[in-house]
Design an enzyme around this catalytic site. Structure first.
Site, mmCIF file in Angstrom:
data_model
loop_
_atom_site.group_PDB
_atom_site.id
_atom_site.type_symbol
_atom_site.label_atom_id
_atom_site.label_comp_id
_atom_site.label_asym_id
_atom_site.label_seq_id
_atom_site.Cartn_x
_atom_site.Cartn_y
_atom_site.Cartn_z
ATOM 1 N N ASP A 704 2.114 42.992 35.618
ATOM 2 C CA ASP A 704 0.227 43.313 35.372
ATOM 3 C C ASP A 704 0.188 44.653 35.626
ATOM 4 O O ASP A 704 1.644 45.217 36.238
ATOM 5 C CB ASP A 704 -0.535 42.524 36.012
ATOM 6 C CG ASP A 704 -1.851 42.499 35.483
ATOM 7 O OD1 ASP A 704 -2.234 43.536 34.976
ATOM 8 O OD2 ASP A 704 -2.627 41.762 36.170
HETATM 9 C C1 BGC Z 1 -5.085 42.644 34.088
HETATM 10 C C2 BGC Z 1 -4.264 42.406 32.836
HETATM 11 C C3 BGC Z 1 -4.603 43.070 32.186
HETATM 12 C C4 BGC Z 1 -4.186 44.561 32.197
HETATM 13 C C5 BGC Z 1 -4.173 45.526 30.889
HETATM 14 C C6 BGC Z 1 -4.463 44.169 34.355
HETATM 15 O O1 BGC Z 1 -6.217 45.032 35.307
HETATM 16 O O2 BGC Z 1 -5.346 42.273 35.769
HETATM 17 O O3 BGC Z 1 -4.709 40.804 32.305
HETATM 18 O O4 BGC Z 1 -3.745 42.530 30.190
HETATM 19 O O5 BGC Z 1 -4.590 45.117 33.085
HETATM 20 O O6 BGC Z 1 -5.449 46.293 30.262
#
Ligand code: BGC
Length: 955
Positions: A704
């Site tokens: 993530d």
């Molecule tokens: C989230 C993800 C997301 C990523 C990119 C993170 O904060 O948990 O689900 O895809 O950011 O935006």
């Protein structure tokens, strides 16, 4: 390839109509009679929540057709104008509050107090009131058991009481992301209640179809609605700040309620009414050797309207030594539209493993195996978990092992877990037992299974396309890459990298000139899951939320819809959507429930597989996330989820397993947090043993965004890329610049020290290349891609065309001229920044206005699509005035949008002046106080890598 925008709209509209769940419909108050007059209450009528908040909801749309819009457009109903005028008047002084910053939008909006005389006057003009309740929540913001959040606010309660008193027919419409407290049904006795969820940009249209009877509702609850929030078995643990014990174990949702707390259920899992009636009967039931159990269920429409029904098949396994829930969903199917009297026969074929349970303690004598314990297995068919008839049963005389695995990811901390025990009277008692703990450190598994190193040949002139054309093998290609190349490959670059489609979350793969020269393209990921998030302002289709889609129980429809999304992605040069989100609805307050599907893993897996199959039709895919155990937002970067191996395998991993095996997933995102003491971005057992060795996954695993990484027994460290690579989490998301080690990762250092092998890094590179081999990005790089043309736009062509943004380097305080920018009401100006040093900056905007001193002209600043603050201009007598605020640029690339809510200001220039390196900011909240434009919560910002070489430099 052709994307038909009309078809896209129609499919989404059908999905909304099929995902709406009708919970109550006394006296057949719905559907509304033709030419009905209705009074619409609730201020959210004109501010439809198309999705929840955070990355999963940030789709730029040209237009949202909310509930009021759709009702006003609908020729079959007449909306009471008197009431509408009152709301519109009140709105002028009570504007919608979007909140400022990431995860700061309130769960609900202030409700208009309802003068009784108005309610009474309107009730003399119509019998029917529609009362709309709206809720949102999302990333970094769990819902809370508070008025205006999970509970109704006082103003909403007054509205209910008032409407109930004056109106014959009261219909409640819930525009919410996840379930809310439903005690109002008993208190105010509305005639009809509909969960309409968050239906994306055309949500109102799907609802109008259901209200008017154009479509008979067929959505079913994907979660149990308990009478009180305290009744959920995870309630005592959810929201923990340090650890979250999954003490209810496999007894999640209906698995718990059906076993041990039937009386606490207000609306059961799988429940949803229709405008017609169905009779469901099991015809044939057979136990055979090869397909194990086969059954045929007939569904007859015995009512007077056309409609669809969902047939759900549940199993009750014998308690044995393991203990089993009283019901588990083992299959489901939705009928076609059945006319009154019409019958459809549905065939189900259930394999042996459908009935298996995982023995994590060895109590059956078969530790780490999926088993069918001896005893009677009963099968039921019906249209909710509580409305079932027995279809048949079969007996197993001796325990059967369906899969022999080995211990993986078992807990390291002691805790007691729930186990139901069957009593003589057929009821169950809840007992607690010690959870089996980990017996072998996973680092040992890695050491025993080191991949062989591919012979390094140096550059032989082969390009990646030569692998596709079968000139050379993937191994030969990877053998050409240097250590430096391998270290670059595992650095995803973003957000907003100019090496991929503008305004997207990351570019990965060919992030350096050298890799590009080897013919490795940059793959592109964009959020997800409710449509494509393009921060540069390009418009995209905003889809219904995950819960709504799952409530359709219609995998064919979801697949067709995502085939459209696939084409839209291909058009926008996005290779993988960051979704579907497939964490389990373990508790109703999880802020991101709206993105996820259900409390049930089978339904979750089937829905994700359907979305993947749809996208794959256009040669793109989705990144299934968050792998695994991401079931609360509170302290999501730090929390340790303590979960038994059995619950992991049967509940929290099961959906992912289905998505990999049936949906052929090729891209996965791990979580921010830790499961059983180790952060998932470094979990070898998760990313290698379970995912690849057991399930046969061949794709990429990414972290993530700015996630922590740890290895068994070690503390988390974001720069420990070596641990990540060893575990086969192939890509770190995200680094400011993938071509250099700007974040200070330890990859090459570990390679030199021998704690990371070249073979391991080559394996990551091979995974990434294998993924890229099947992308449009590779074809495009080689001039072989086919374009997607879009037909039947109803919006302007520019709306959905990819927009180019200009990147401005701003470290030296360069000015960006805004002189030619259109600042008229409703317009926006988008540009991007390229900052070598991440940290605090002063932002200066120079502007002037000829309006009077009291004029207020707000210019909202959006950073990566999130509103971070407002520069408000008053009249300046025509003189240029400069305003200064602070902004945190935590990423190398940032997309900025200036939005002009009113006309009247003319802008001259904007300037960004470096103030302080991110690593030198002791307390970000403090730093951003006062004149700061707020973006991220503390947790998120601290996750941002930055250049250590710059860390002492001050402006
Ligand atoms: C989230 C993800 C997301 C990523 C990119 C993170 O904060 O948990 O689900 O895809 O950011 O935006």
């Amino acid at each position: 390839m052709i994307l038909d925008w009309n078809k896209y709209n129609e499919l989404a509209r059908q999905a909304v109509a099929e995902g709406i769940v009708l919970l109550k419909n006394d006296n057949e108050v719905l559907p509304l009679q033709k030419d009905s007059k209705i009074a619409v209450f609730g201020r959210i009528q004109s501010h439809y929540y198309k999705s929840g908040t955070g990355s999963g909801g940030m789709v730029n749309v040209s237009k949202v057709t909310g509930i009021l819009d759709a009702l006003l457009e609908c020729p079959d109903v007449e909306v009471n104008q008197k009431l509408l005028d009152v709301y519109q008047q009140w709105e002028k002084t009570h504007p919608f509050n979007e909140g400022i910053g990431w995860g700061n939008e309130p769960w609900s909006q202030e409700e208009m107090p309802l003068p009784e005389d108005i309610v009474s006057a309107v009730s003399s003009e119509t019998d029917t009131a529609l009362v709309i309740i709206g809720r949102t929540a999302g990333e970094e913001q769990d819902n809370q058991d508070l008025p205006g959040a999970y509970q109704l606010s006082d103003a909403e309660k007054d509205m209910f009481a008032n409407v109930r008193e004056y109106f014959k027919n009261m219909v409640v419409v819930l525009n919410v992301g996840s379930i809310i407290d439903m005690s109002f049904v008993d208190t105010y006795q509305p005639d009809a209640v509909l969960y309409t969820w968050q239906g994306g940009m055309i949500g109102g249209l799907g609802l109008a179809d259901v209200l008017t009877g154009k479509v008979s509702p067929s959505g079913k609850l994907t979660d149990t609605i308990a009478r009180s929030i305290e009744d959920y078995p995870s309630s005592g643990f959810f929201g923990g700040l340090e650890r979250n014990d999954y003490a209810e174990d496999i007894y999640v949702g209906y698995r718990y309620f059906e076993t041990a707390a039937k009386d606490k259920v207000q609306f059961p899992f799988g429940f949803g009414l229709s405008y017609t009636n169905f009779t469901i009967r099991t015809g044939m039931f057979e136990k055979t050797e090869e397909s194990f159990v086969k059954l045929q269920v007939s569904v007859q429409n015995t009512g007077s309207a056309a409609g669809k029904e969902v047939v759900q098949i549940y199993a009750q396994a014998p308690q044995g030594a393991l203990g089993k829930p009283a019901r588990s969903l083992v299959a489901f199917q939705k009928t076609l539209v059945l006319e009154p009297g019409e019958i459809q026969h549905l065939n189900f074929s259930l394999t042996k493993d459908t009935f298996a349970s995982y023995d994590d303690s060895g109590v059956t004598g078969n530790k780490s195996c999926y088993v069918l314990e001896a005893g009677i297995y009963e099968i039921f068919a019906g249209n909710s978990v509580t409305n079932l008839d027995k279809s048949g049963e079969f007996a197993i005389d001796e325990i059967i092992i369906t899969e022999r695995l080995s211990e993986a990811m078992a807990p390291v901390r002691d805790f007691k877990r729930m186990k139901a025990s069957l009593l003589a009277d057929g009821s169950y008692a809840i007992k607690w037992e010690d959870t089996p703990l980990c017996t072998e450190a996973e680092t040992v598994h890695r050491d025993r299974n080191l991949p062989e190193e591919i012979v390094c040949t140096g550059d032989k002139g082969y390009k990646l396309i030569d692998v596709k054309n079968e000139k050379i093998s993937l191994e030969e290609f990877v053998g050409q890459l240097s250590d430096d190349d391998l270290a670059c490959m595992i650095r995803g670059e973003g957000m907003g990298s100019p090496k991929a489609a503008p305004g997207t979350a990351s570019a990965f793969g060919g992030v350096s000139e050298h890799l590009k020269a080897a013919g490795i393209p940059c793959g592109c990921c964009a959020d997800g899951p409710s449509g494509i998030r393009l921060d540069c302002g390009t418009k995209a289709f905003s889809l219904p939320n995950g819960t709504l889609l799952a409530c359709t129980f219609n995998t064919e429809l979801v697949e067709e819809l995502f085939a459209m999304t696939g084409l839209e992605m291909a058009k926008n040069e996005v290779d993988t959507l960051l979704g579907p989100g497939m964490n389990i609805h373990r508790h109703p307050l999880n802020g991101r429930n709206f993105e996820y599907f259900s409390e049930d893993p089978l339904l979750t897996g089937k829905m994700a597989a359907a979305q993947l199959r749809g996208m794959q039709k256009a040669g793109v895919t989705g990144t299934i996330k968050h792998f695994c155990g991401n079931n609360q937002e509170t302290r999501r970067h730090d929390i340790d989820s303590v979960i038994s191996e059995r619950a992991l395998r049967e509940i929290y991993l099961k959906g992912f397993e289905i998505a990999v095996k049936e949906g052929k997933a090729t891209s996965i995102m791990t979580t921010y947090g830790s499961v059983n003491g180790t952060w998932t971005a470094g979990r070898y057992d998760l990313n290698t043993r379970i995912l690849r060795q057991e399930w046969g996954f061949r794709g990429i695993v990414m972290t993530d965004w700015w996630a922590n990484i740890s290895e068994y027994g070690a503390s988390p460290d974001k720069m420990n890329f070596a641990a990540m690579a060893r575990s086969q989490n192939d890509i770190y998301m995200v680094c400011p610049d993938g071509s250099v080690n700007s974040a200070g990762d330890n990859t090459l250092e570990a390679l030199k020290a021998g704690t990371l092998t070249r073979g391991e890094l080559q394996r990551n590179a091979a995974n990434i290349c294998r993924f890229l081999l099947d992308t449009h990005a590779l074809l495009r790089m080689n001039g072989q891609d086919t374009k997607v043309s879009v037909i039947n736009y109803t919006e302007t062509a520019e709306d959905f065309g990819q927009q180019d943004v200009t990147y401005y380097p701003v470290d030296d305080g360069a000015e960006i001229s805004l002189e030619d920018v259109d600042t008229s009401k409703g317009s926006s100006y988008v540009f991007a920044l390229d900052t070598r040093r991440q940290g605090g900056y002063y932002v200066e905007i120079t502007g002037k206005s000829d309006l009077g001193e009291l004029a207020q002209i707000p210019v909202t600043v959006f950073l990566q699509s999130t509103p971070v603050g407002v520069f408000t201009w008053n009249g300046t007598d025509g003189k240029w005035v400069t305003q200064t605020k602070r902004i945190l640029l935590h990423s190398k690339f940032s997309t900025i949008r200036l939005y002009f809510a009113e006309s009247g200001v003319q802008l001259g220039k904007i300037k960004f002046i470096f103030d302080i390196n991110i690593k030198d900011i002791e307390n970000i909240d403090e730093y951003m106080k006062g004149e700061g434009l707020m973006l991220f919560s503390l947790g998120h910002v601290l996750g941002s890598p930055c250049d250590p070489a710059e860390s002492t430099q001050k402006a």
